[in-house]
Design an enzyme around this catalytic site. Structure first.
Site, PDB file in Angstrom:
ATOM      1  N   HIS A 159      -1.746  -0.645   3.052  1.00  0.00           N
ATOM      2  CA  HIS A 159      -0.378  -0.622   2.522  1.00  0.00           C
ATOM      3  C   HIS A 159       0.682  -0.437   3.609  1.00  0.00           C
ATOM      4  O   HIS A 159       1.874  -0.630   3.341  1.00  0.00           O
ATOM      5  CB  HIS A 159      -0.215   0.479   1.471  1.00  0.00           C
ATOM      6  N   ASP A 195      -9.569  -4.531  -1.931  1.00  0.00           N
ATOM      7  CA  ASP A 195      -9.129  -3.288  -2.582  1.00  0.00           C
ATOM      8  C   ASP A 195      -8.456  -3.645  -3.914  1.00  0.00           C
ATOM      9  O   ASP A 195      -7.927  -4.751  -4.070  1.00  0.00           O
ATOM     10  CB  ASP A 195      -8.139  -2.579  -1.648  1.00  0.00           C
ATOM     11  N   HIS A 197      -5.679  -2.629  -4.980  1.00  0.00           N
ATOM     12  CA  HIS A 197      -4.231  -2.787  -4.795  1.00  0.00           C
ATOM     13  C   HIS A 197      -3.913  -3.912  -3.809  1.00  0.00           C
ATOM     14  O   HIS A 197      -4.693  -4.179  -2.886  1.00  0.00           O
ATOM     15  CB  HIS A 197      -3.621  -1.484  -4.264  1.00  0.00           C
ATOM     16  N   ASP A 284     -11.859   0.839  -5.324  1.00  0.00           N
ATOM     17  CA  ASP A 284     -11.089   1.282  -6.490  1.00  0.00           C
ATOM     18  C   ASP A 284     -11.044   0.194  -7.572  1.00  0.00           C
ATOM     19  O   ASP A 284     -10.391   0.363  -8.600  1.00  0.00           O
ATOM     20  CB  ASP A 284      -9.672   1.769  -6.117  1.00  0.00           C
TER      21      ASP A 284
HETATM   22  N1  Q9C Z   1      -0.721   7.700 -10.306  1.00  0.00           N
HETATM   23  C1  Q9C Z   1      -5.050   2.691  -1.628  1.00  0.00           C
HETATM   24  O1  Q9C Z   1      -5.885   2.381  -2.458  1.00  0.00           O
HETATM   25  N2  Q9C Z   1      -0.236   5.703  -5.907  1.00  0.00           N
HETATM   26  N3  Q9C Z   1      -3.864   3.192  -1.982  1.00  0.00           N
HETATM   27  C2  Q9C Z   1      -0.751   5.621  -7.247  1.00  0.00           C
HETATM   28  C3  Q9C Z   1      -1.269   6.807  -9.318  1.00  0.00           C
HETATM   29  C4  Q9C Z   1      -0.369   4.539  -5.131  1.00  0.00           C
HETATM   30  C5  Q9C Z   1      -3.522   3.364  -3.356  1.00  0.00           C
HETATM   31  C6  Q9C Z   1      -0.438   6.823  -8.055  1.00  0.00           C
HETATM   32  C7  Q9C Z   1      -1.788   4.091  -4.954  1.00  0.00           C
HETATM   33  C8  Q9C Z   1      -2.082   3.775  -3.534  1.00  0.00           C
HETATM   34  C9  Q9C Z   1      -5.351   2.595  -0.184  1.00  0.00           C
HETATM   35 ZN    ZN Z   2      -6.365   0.711  -3.470  1.00  0.00          ZN
END
Ligand code: Q9C
Ligand code: ZN
Length: 341
Positions: A159, A195, A197, A284
């Site tokens: 990210h 991933d 995301h 994830d």
């Molecule tokens: N309530 C990675 O998987 N925040 N980052 C989510 C959920 C952002 C994930 C909050 C998620 C970032 C590396």
């Molecule tokens: Zn992620």
């Protein structure tokens, strides 16, 4: 397959994540990496290697000097300012305001971030640097002839933009490794982000370039983080037009559907003629992940690894997300074992 791991990841151990109006215990926690390491050992995946030190130069091939300096000094400045808790950005330059770095630490935190989900405290800088060294050590091993290496990075990186942290990421380990391949004479590098995301940082870093193909399969950003990037009409710009591919899926997506995107991605990489592959690996996408909405099962990660191996490319895996700690070791190592066949 060799695994690169640094115990310094433990230096990132923040107490807070702003979530739903509460300061919760962070999803991105040290036990994630320790659980994966334990699985690497119990499955005898291969040798576990400590990283070499690469310094800031390869980081600055991807990130701006000012951003690197900000991260190095942020915690110290926050404390000098007399703040009581962890450093959390709360102000951003909204529409009509100026994107200009102010002097004040609250202003700088907003200037250099995209979210308030990622607190900074003592040791974040050291862990983020160690995570880059893990990725770069993996890259060096692959460039030295290893078919594939597992860089067990923590904190994650995909990210992070050239000058933005957020989504639990500070330095973009995968982008730094991809750039290192380029700097060592690899002509065409593919980054395939699996991933849950969107790999917004990696996309952004290479968006105007045709020497690094970026592909990401992810949850629809209309519904989940990073909210403001990762849509399918983002295909690259200028020389980079046609060298970014986003494949977006809705809640409940099972592997039978997700793997069609994987197939599209793999064909694009083959057409591109990549001579190295970097895989930002998040697990994830797992059915029981607490913050995500895909439905992949543990055996699906073996199939994912198998398909990636069929590309026949020197391959570096960088660990990204995955928040069901009970399953994270099995799922991440399944990708490696599937790859090895
Ligand atoms: N309530 C990675 O998987 N925040 N980052 C989510 C959920 C952002 C994930 C909050 C998620 C970032 C590396
Ligand atoms: Zn992620």
């Amino acid at each position: 397959m060799k695994t690169v791991f640094s115990p310094l990841h433990n230096r990132r151990d923040v107490k807070t994540e702003l979530d739903g109006g509460l300061l919760i215990a962070p999803h991105e926690k040290p036990s994630r990496a320790e659980t994966i390491l334990a699985r690497v050992k119990s499955q005898a995946l291969g040798e576990i290697v400590e990283p070499e030190e690469f310094g800031l130069e390869p980081i600055k091939r991807v990130h701006t000097d000012n951003y690197v300096e900000f991260l190095e000094n942020c915690w110290q400045e926050w404390q000098s300012d007399g703040k009581q808790g962890e450093a959390i950005p709360v102000f951003w330059a909204g529409r009509g305001m100026r994107h200009r770095e102010p002097k004040d630490i609250d202003g700088r935190l907003g200037y250099y971030s995209m979210g308030a989900d990622t607190s900074i405290s003592d040791g974040t800088w050291e862990a983020a640097c160690a995570s880059v060294n893990v990725a770069l050590t993996g890259q060096k091993l692959v460039a030295g002839g290893e078919r594939a290496v597992f860089a067990l990075c923590r904190p994650p990186g995909h990210h992070a933009h050239a000058d933005l942290f957020g989504g639990y990421c500070f330095f973009n380990n995968a982008a730094i490794a991809a750039q290192a391949f380029r700097d060592q004479g690899y002509e065409r590098v593919a980054v395939l982000d699996v991933d849950f995301h969107h790999g917004n940082g990696t996309q952004s870093i290479f968006y105007h370039r045709n020497d690094v193909l970026t592909i990401s399969l992810h949850g629809d950003p209309d519904l989940v983080f990073p909210h403001f990037l990762g849509f399918e009409d983002e295909t690259g710009e200028g020389e980079g037009e046609g060298y970014n591919l986003n494949i977006v899926y809705p809640p409940g997506t099972p592997f039978s559907v997700w793997r069609q995107g994987l197939e599209t991605a793999c064909r694009r990489i083959a057409d591109f003629g990549a001579d190295a592959l970097v895989v930002p690996l998040g697990v994830d996408t797992f059915e029981d992940d607490p913050i995500s909405f895909f439905k992949l099962t543990s055996p699906d990660y073996l199939t994912l690894g198998q398909r990636l191996a069929q590309l026949g490319l020197p391959t570096l895996f960088t660990m990204e997300g995955g928040y069901d700690v009970d399953a994270i070791g099995v799922n991440a190592v399944n990708v490696m074992q599937g790859f090895e066949g």
